[in-house]
Design an enzyme around this catalytic site. Structure first.
Site, PDB file in Angstrom:
ATOM      1  N   HIS A  93       0.808  -1.224   0.000  1.00  0.00           N
ATOM      2  CA  HIS A  93       0.000   0.000   0.000  1.00  0.00           C
ATOM      3  C   HIS A  93       0.841   1.273   0.000  1.00  0.00           C
ATOM      4  O   HIS A  93       0.328   2.349  -0.271  1.00  0.00           O
ATOM      5  CB  HIS A  93      -1.007  -0.015   1.169  1.00  0.00           C
ATOM      6  N   ASP A 143      -0.782  -7.445   1.798  1.00  0.00           N
ATOM      7  CA  ASP A 143      -0.117  -6.134   1.726  1.00  0.00           C
ATOM      8  C   ASP A 143       1.398  -6.317   1.864  1.00  0.00           C
ATOM      9  O   ASP A 143       1.982  -6.109   2.930  1.00  0.00           O
ATOM     10  CB  ASP A 143      -0.669  -5.242   2.851  1.00  0.00           C
ATOM     11  N   SER A 240       4.439   2.178   8.128  1.00  0.00           N
ATOM     12  CA  SER A 240       4.065   1.106   7.205  1.00  0.00           C
ATOM     13  C   SER A 240       5.258   0.588   6.419  1.00  0.00           C
ATOM     14  O   SER A 240       6.154   1.353   6.061  1.00  0.00           O
ATOM     15  CB  SER A 240       3.041   1.620   6.198  1.00  0.00           C
ATOM     16  N   GLY A 241       5.206  -0.679   6.145  1.00  0.00           N
ATOM     17  CA  GLY A 241       6.283  -1.309   5.378  1.00  0.00           C
ATOM     18  C   GLY A 241       7.440  -1.746   6.241  1.00  0.00           C
ATOM     19  O   GLY A 241       8.220  -2.619   5.866  1.00  0.00           O
TER      20      GLY A 241
HETATM   21  N1  ARG Z   1      -0.968   2.468   7.279  1.00  0.00           N
HETATM   22  C1  ARG Z   1       0.042   3.097   8.056  1.00  0.00           C
HETATM   23  C2  ARG Z   1       1.155   3.613   7.156  1.00  0.00           C
HETATM   24  O1  ARG Z   1       0.914   3.717   5.967  1.00  0.00           O
HETATM   25  C3  ARG Z   1       0.514   2.249   9.182  1.00  0.00           C
HETATM   26  C4  ARG Z   1      -0.516   2.206  10.204  1.00  0.00           C
HETATM   27  C5  ARG Z   1      -0.245   1.366  11.357  1.00  0.00           C
HETATM   28  N2  ARG Z   1      -1.305   1.702  12.246  1.00  0.00           N
HETATM   29  C6  ARG Z   1      -1.431   1.247  13.448  1.00  0.00           C
HETATM   30  N3  ARG Z   1      -2.406   1.657  14.194  1.00  0.00           N
HETATM   31  N4  ARG Z   1      -0.597   0.357  13.912  1.00  0.00           N
HETATM   32  O2  ARG Z   1       2.179   4.072   7.589  1.00  0.00           O
END
Ligand code: ARG
Length: 298
Positions: A93, A143, A240-241
């Site tokens: 993503h 993902d 993320s990642g």
């Molecule tokens: N989707 C987020 C990103 O793109 C990461 C989110 C992780 N969220 C959480 N509540 N642990 O960086």
């Protein structure tokens, strides 16, 4: 005696890996088989992942910052894990809004993004491989993505490979687990953190994580949940990642068991971080890399 000689010979030969390998046949090691010298353990002061703390230099030497030339300030887009001198494991993503991959680059071996320091290396992207069944419409199912770097990096005290688990690792038995990254340090912060943050988290049983008061069926079997029932400590936007890492039960190295994927808000009670379970994608990773990943200890 002859066994001992053989072991010494193997160690001297770098465990007989192919020639591109400059990482010594190791993965998942934080305290590197190098001499740090006195200066390597400086703290960057106690400024303050949500509820985490600053890391020391080279604390998570496989954690990389994936950056985009158009992102203001640090350029930080997402985290990732170096699993081979030329491959970074990350989340699919992260690339939703990236239309031109040549604007993306990876900073490896840095702790503070505004001052990457002499240990950091920068690489551009040769190819991006997004999982063929990545489904943004189904709670980010699958993902996961891989980046091939334009040139291999050189391992050093600041740069080491992560260990990729296969299906035989009993992940639920791992106790010492951590998340790290340059993501937001509060749920409402929009910008990423300059200094890498880390926090200890607990793996949360998937049944509990999927129960009605929690994520109510949104968690796939290829996910992991980690954090705390009461919230407070969690990954957040910008993490993320990056890796969810757990120490092996017997030895002193870390497995990258998860890739940070999503969560409802950040650090909320009963809404822990959701991670892509790396062991379920071990074979996919091998196929994409076209060979046995060098970081695949098992
Ligand atoms: N989707 C987020 C990103 O793109 C990461 C989110 C992780 N969220 C959480 N509540 N642990 O960086």
């Amino acid at each position: 005696m002859s066994l001992l000689c053989l072991l010494i010979l193997q160690a001297a030969c770098g465990l007989a890996h192919s020639t591109w390998d400059n990482c010594g046949g190791y993965c998942g090691l934080r305290a590197m088989p190098y001499d740090y010298g006195a200066g390597a353990y400086n703290y960057y002061g106690m400024t303050r992942v949500v509820g985490g703390s600053n890391v020391q230099t080279a604390d998570w030497p496989w954690l990389v910052s994936i950056q985009h030339m158009w992102i203001p300030d640090t350029g930080h887009l997402c985290g990732g894990s170096l699993i081979h001198p030329q491959w970074v494991l990350t989340a699919a993503h992260c690339f939703t809004d990236v239309s031109n991959i040549s604007l993306v680059y990876v900073v490896i071996g840095a702790t503070q993004l505004t001052q990457p320091g002499p240990g950091a290396q920068v690489r551009y992207i040769r190819q991006l491989r997004i999982h063929q069944y990545y489904d943004p419409g189904n709670n980010l199912k699958n993902d996961i993505a891989l980046l091939e770097l334009d040139e291999p990096v050189l391992c050093s005290p600041y740069i080491q490979l992560a260990c990729v688990p296969d299906v035989n690792l009993r992940v639920s038995e791992l106790i010492y687990c951590f998340v790290a990254g340059w993501g937001a340090t509060t749920a409402r912060a929009s910008s990423s953190s300059d200094v890498m943050q880390e926090a200890m988290v607990h793996l949360i049983d998937l049944k509990l994580c999927n129960s009605s008061q929690w994520y109510a069926g949104k968690i796939h079997t290829n996910n992991l949940c980690a954090g705390y029932p009461q919230g407070t400590i969690d990954t957040c936007q910008g993490d993320s990642g990056g890796p969810l890492m757990c120490k092996d039960t017997v030895a002193d190295y870390y497995w990258v068991v998860g890739v940070t994927s999503w969560g409802k808000g950040c650090a909320r009670a009963k809404q822990p971080g959701v991670y892509t379970s790396v062991q379920h994608f071990h074979d996919w990773i091998l196929v994409q890399m076209g060979a046995s990943p060098y970081g695949s200890a098992s």
